[in-house]
Scaffold this motif. Structure first.
Motif, PDB file in Angstrom:
ATOM      1  N   ARG A 125       1.873  -7.571   2.766  1.00  0.00           N
ATOM      2  CA  ARG A 125       1.212  -7.855   1.500  1.00  0.00           C
ATOM      3  C   ARG A 125      -0.280  -7.592   1.524  1.00  0.00           C
ATOM      4  NH1 ARG A 125       1.969 -13.908  -0.054  1.00  0.00           N
ATOM      5  NH2 ARG A 125       0.707 -13.228  -1.794  1.00  0.00           N
ATOM      6  N   ASP A 130       1.587  -1.746   0.970  1.00  0.00           N
ATOM      7  CA  ASP A 130       1.930  -2.526  -0.219  1.00  0.00           C
ATOM      8  C   ASP A 130       1.131  -2.024  -1.406  1.00  0.00           C
ATOM      9  OD1 ASP A 130       2.860  -4.622  -1.896  1.00  0.00           O
ATOM     10  OD2 ASP A 130       0.985  -5.673  -1.512  1.00  0.00           O
ATOM     11  N   LYS A 131      -0.134  -1.741  -1.169  1.00  0.00           N
ATOM     12  CA  LYS A 131      -0.994  -1.301  -2.265  1.00  0.00           C
ATOM     13  C   LYS A 131      -0.462   0.001  -2.860  1.00  0.00           C
ATOM     14  CE  LYS A 131      -5.762  -0.948  -3.529  1.00  0.00           C
ATOM     15  NZ  LYS A 131      -7.146  -1.096  -3.152  1.00  0.00           N
ATOM     16  N   TYR A 134       2.975  -0.579  -4.580  1.00  0.00           N
ATOM     17  CA  TYR A 134       2.844  -1.371  -5.797  1.00  0.00           C
ATOM     18  C   TYR A 134       2.256  -0.526  -6.927  1.00  0.00           C
ATOM     19  CZ  TYR A 134       1.604  -5.256  -8.814  1.00  0.00           C
ATOM     20  OH  TYR A 134       1.489  -6.111  -9.869  1.00  0.00           O
ATOM     21  N   THR A 135       1.195   0.225  -6.595  1.00  0.00           N
ATOM     22  CA  THR A 135       0.565   1.051  -7.627  1.00  0.00           C
ATOM     23  C   THR A 135       1.548   2.074  -8.166  1.00  0.00           C
ATOM     24  OG1 THR A 135      -1.447   0.810  -6.347  1.00  0.00           O
ATOM     25  CG2 THR A 135      -1.485   2.390  -8.134  1.00  0.00           C
ATOM     26  N   VAL A 138       4.109   0.369 -10.409  1.00  0.00           N
ATOM     27  CA  VAL A 138       3.582  -0.026 -11.722  1.00  0.00           C
ATOM     28  C   VAL A 138       3.467   1.204 -12.619  1.00  0.00           C
ATOM     29  CG1 VAL A 138       1.552  -0.876 -12.928  1.00  0.00           C
ATOM     30  CG2 VAL A 138       2.422  -2.113 -10.994  1.00  0.00           C
ATOM     31  N   LEU A 139       3.044   2.319 -12.018  1.00  0.00           N
ATOM     32  CA  LEU A 139       2.957   3.560 -12.786  1.00  0.00           C
ATOM     33  C   LEU A 139       4.315   3.936 -13.360  1.00  0.00           C
ATOM     34  CD1 LEU A 139       0.635   5.877 -10.712  1.00  0.00           C
ATOM     35  CD2 LEU A 139       0.304   5.141 -13.048  1.00  0.00           C
ATOM     36  N   SER A 141       6.803   1.850 -13.874  1.00  0.00           N
ATOM     37  CA  SER A 141       7.582   0.701 -14.328  1.00  0.00           C
ATOM     38  C   SER A 141       8.085   0.812 -15.755  1.00  0.00           C
ATOM     39  CB  SER A 141       6.770  -0.578 -14.161  1.00  0.00           C
ATOM     40  OG  SER A 141       5.614  -0.503 -14.952  1.00  0.00           O
ATOM     41  N   LEU A 206       9.640  -4.850  -8.197  1.00  0.00           N
ATOM     42  CA  LEU A 206       8.675  -5.894  -8.526  1.00  0.00           C
ATOM     43  C   LEU A 206       9.307  -7.277  -8.376  1.00  0.00           C
ATOM     44  CD1 LEU A 206       6.969  -4.236 -11.599  1.00  0.00           C
ATOM     45  CD2 LEU A 206       5.995  -4.570  -9.336  1.00  0.00           C
ATOM     46  N   ARG A 209       9.839  -8.003  -4.562  1.00  0.00           N
ATOM     47  CA  ARG A 209       8.551  -8.242  -3.919  1.00  0.00           C
ATOM     48  C   ARG A 209       8.056  -9.641  -4.246  1.00  0.00           C
ATOM     49  NH1 ARG A 209       3.432  -7.847  -5.741  1.00  0.00           N
ATOM     50  NH2 ARG A 209       1.790  -7.312  -4.258  1.00  0.00           N
TER      51      ARG A 209
END
Lengths: 320, 295
Positions: A125, A130-131, A134-135, A138-139, A141, A206, A209
């Motif tokens: 995390r 993770d960064k 995650y990015t 989200v892009l 999502s 998501l 996580r």
């Protein structure tokens, strides 16, 4: 209690389905008189209109019409398609395996891949892994499935020509051995399944996580570490078992979204499932067919959601 | 599910990405607002040969009717914005207000509203949208109404749970015990605390609505009089032989990537908004429920 709610929703859908054509302006007989230049134009006398009204049961009060409609549905009678002059039920059942295969395959893939990536993310995390994950997620999502599908279609089948551009099977291939048939079917299914998977992946990621992070910060996980258990034991034995619950719920609840996505994706790839049937029905304004597919899909999704409710109570005693 | 629980595990999108997303959204808004003045051609009159490749005359090429694609894209941005913003306002504000009032009133109105959201949420969204749009006819107003009908539940639930939580707060209880009435409470306490949630609700609904409209238009259920990006995609995909000719390189690619970028940008902006409000907004210094601490 919850089952009753799903039944109520189903009733609402039935009412909508029953009411929509009856709320439309005009009636079938006015319409027939209207198109005088059409080959099937009919100039009906008042007696003839009354006869047809009685023949189709349209002279009865709405409540009786609804009862008739409902009893018909119980017998599996969804009427006949206007365009194809075929029983809607048979059309639905001949298309169903394609959609079921596509939806289940992408559900499995997106759930497994998403949860796996989510767990990796939760373990790292603070790291850059993770960064990045995650990015990226989200892009992706909110990307709708048909956009993903169109990108895949034009990159992989139009430009690179790795995959066929549409359909479920190669046309004009005589039925040979089942293995090559299967290979052909899979070859056609790769892109549609992939499109649907990508569009559902980040939801699972998501959720997994978040759920894993929450569980990893719990006291019993700290206790497990403190007992000196190995990382594998703590993660898979203690953490994942508890983090799985929301994911399992999500599997069932995402079916509605998956069927919705399938409607669009199948129209991108001309995949011969229920969604493409719905697209054809929309294109031809074939209301009977459209309503049949809609009703069937809603029934499927709602019963799955009800099943999820029951299953969750079994799995998680805290909810019961 | 409480909103706080989810948000504490959020990660802030990187600064560059957030700026890029902001810039792209601003670009689309500008395109939509000034759509009539950005192109030398109009979107509804053919201005060249059909299916011209991008050139200095037609920056993005032309479609099968010879309409300038850049003009079409600008007009599509306007349509998409119109659909997105009006749906979001209807659903976000309307749903949020409904949820807040139902929590404030409590009792049977609250119970009825919650049952209603259960019903709407359980309906499969896309198939129902398709059926309603087919029957009611594809006018922009109908599409907005149908979309709003399906999107008000999320904001209503979030705002309801927030108001329920707020009502337990000491400062509200104190204000009530001093005899504060509805208008005072709403103006001084509820609105400032709820405003960020309203903003998140409206923002997230905008991109959802734009996507849903694009999906419907792609199926051929868009308003034929107001071209949107989805409708451009639909006309391109229903062009016979689009797969075998090079026309897709501009005709499909441009609206497709514009749509994809817009969704991604909206998602990033939403996340940015949520994390900002999470770290220095309404639940500052408060322990999240369930022993779930923020990093």
């Amino acid at each position: 209690m919850h089952i009753a709610e799903y039944a109520l929703t189903l009733c609402l859908i039935l009412l909508v389905n029953f009411g929509l054509p009856r709320m439309m302006p005009g009636d079938p007989f006015l319409n027939a008189e209207d198109d005088l230049d059409q080959p099937f134009a009919a100039n009906l006398t008042t007696e003839q209109v009354a006869y047809f009204r009685a023949y189709y049961g349209l002279d009865k009060p709405l409540s009786q019409q609804f009862i008739g409609y409902f009893c018909g549905l119980l017998h599996g009678d969804m009427g006949y398609s206007i365009q194809f002059k075929e029983s809607v039920r048979n059309m639905i059942f001949s298309r169903l395996p394609w959609t079921l295969f596509m939806v289940l395959a992408s559900l499995l893939l997106s759930c497994l891949l998403g949860s796996w990536l989510g767990c990796i993310s939760a373990l790292h995390r603070t790291g850059s892994l993770d960064k990045a994950l995650y990015t990226g997620m989200v892009l992706f999502s909110e990307l709708p499935s048909f956009v993903v599908g169109l990108v895949l279609l034009f990159v992989f089948s139009v430009q690179l020509r790795w995959f066929p551009m549409g359909g479920g099977l190669s046309p004009f291939v005589p039925p040979g051995n089942p293995l090559s048939w299967l290979a052909d079917a899979v070859h056609h299914a790769v892109l549609p399944v992939l499109a649907l998977t990508v569009s559902r992946l980040s939801g699972f990621y998501l959720l997994a996580r978040n759920s894993m992070m929450t569980v990893l910060s719990k006291d019993y996980v700290r206790t497990a570490w403190a007992k000196g258990l190995g990382a594998q034991r703590v993660l898979w034995g203690h953490a994942l078992r508890n983090a799985m619950l929301p994911i399992i719920t999500r599997v069932f609840l995402s079916l509605g979204g998956l069927f919705g996505g399938a409607v669009l994706v199948e129209n991108v790839f001309a995949y011969p499932g229920l969604g493409a049937l719905m697209g054809t029905a929309v294109g031809n304004r074939d209301y009977v067919l459209l309503q049949g597919v809609f009703l069937f899909m809603s029934f499927l999704v709602l019963s799955m959601n009800a099943l999820a409710d029951v299953l969750c109570r079994k799995l998680d005693p805290r909810l019961a | 599910m409480s909103a706080v629980c989810v948000q504490s595990n959020l990660r802030k999108p990187s600064r560059i990405l957030a700026w890029l997303a902001m810039a792209f959204c601003a670009l689309v808004v500008l395109m939509g607002v000034f759509s009539d003045h950005l192109s030398p051609y109009t979107y509804n009159i053919p201005s060249g040969k059909s299916l011209e490749a991008p050139s200095w005359q037609h920056w993005l090429g032309t479609d099968d009717l010879g309409m300038d694609l850049w003009a079409l894209m600008c007009h599509g941005a306007r349509t998409s914005l119109l659909v997105g913003v009006s749906t979001a306002l209807l659903a976000g504000l309307g749903g949020g207000l409904l949820g807040s009032f139902s929590a404030y009133l409590g009792g049977w109105p609250d119970r009825i509203l919650m049952r209603l959201t259960d019903l709407v949420i359980a309906m499969p969204r896309t198939p129902t949208l398709v059926v309603l749009a087919t029957f009611w006819g594809p006018s922009l107003r109908n599409i907005i109404l149908v979309l709003a009908f399906f999107s008000w539940c999320g904001p209503a639930r979030v705002l309801r749970s927030r108001v329920l939580a707020l009502q337990e707060e000491k400062f509200i209880v104190a204000a009530r015990s001093f005899g504060a009435r509805f208008f005072h409470l709403a103006r001084r306490h509820f609105l400032p605390n709820l405003f960020p949630l309203f903003m998140i609700g409206v923002t997230s609904q905008i991109s959802r609505a734009i996507m849903a409209e694009a999906g419907l238009a792609f199926l051929g259920l868009g308003d034929p009089l107001s071209k949107s990006w989805g409708l451009i995609l639909n006309s391109a995909m229903s062009f016979r032989g689009i797969h075998y000719t090079p026309f897709w390189k501009w005709w499909v690619t441009v609206p497709l990537f514009a749509t994809a970028f817009l969704v991604a940008a909206c998602a990033i902006l939403c996340r940015e908004l949520e994390t900002r409000l999470d770290t220095k907004g309404w639940n500052r210094g408060k322990k999240a429920p369930g022993g779930n601490h923020a990093h």
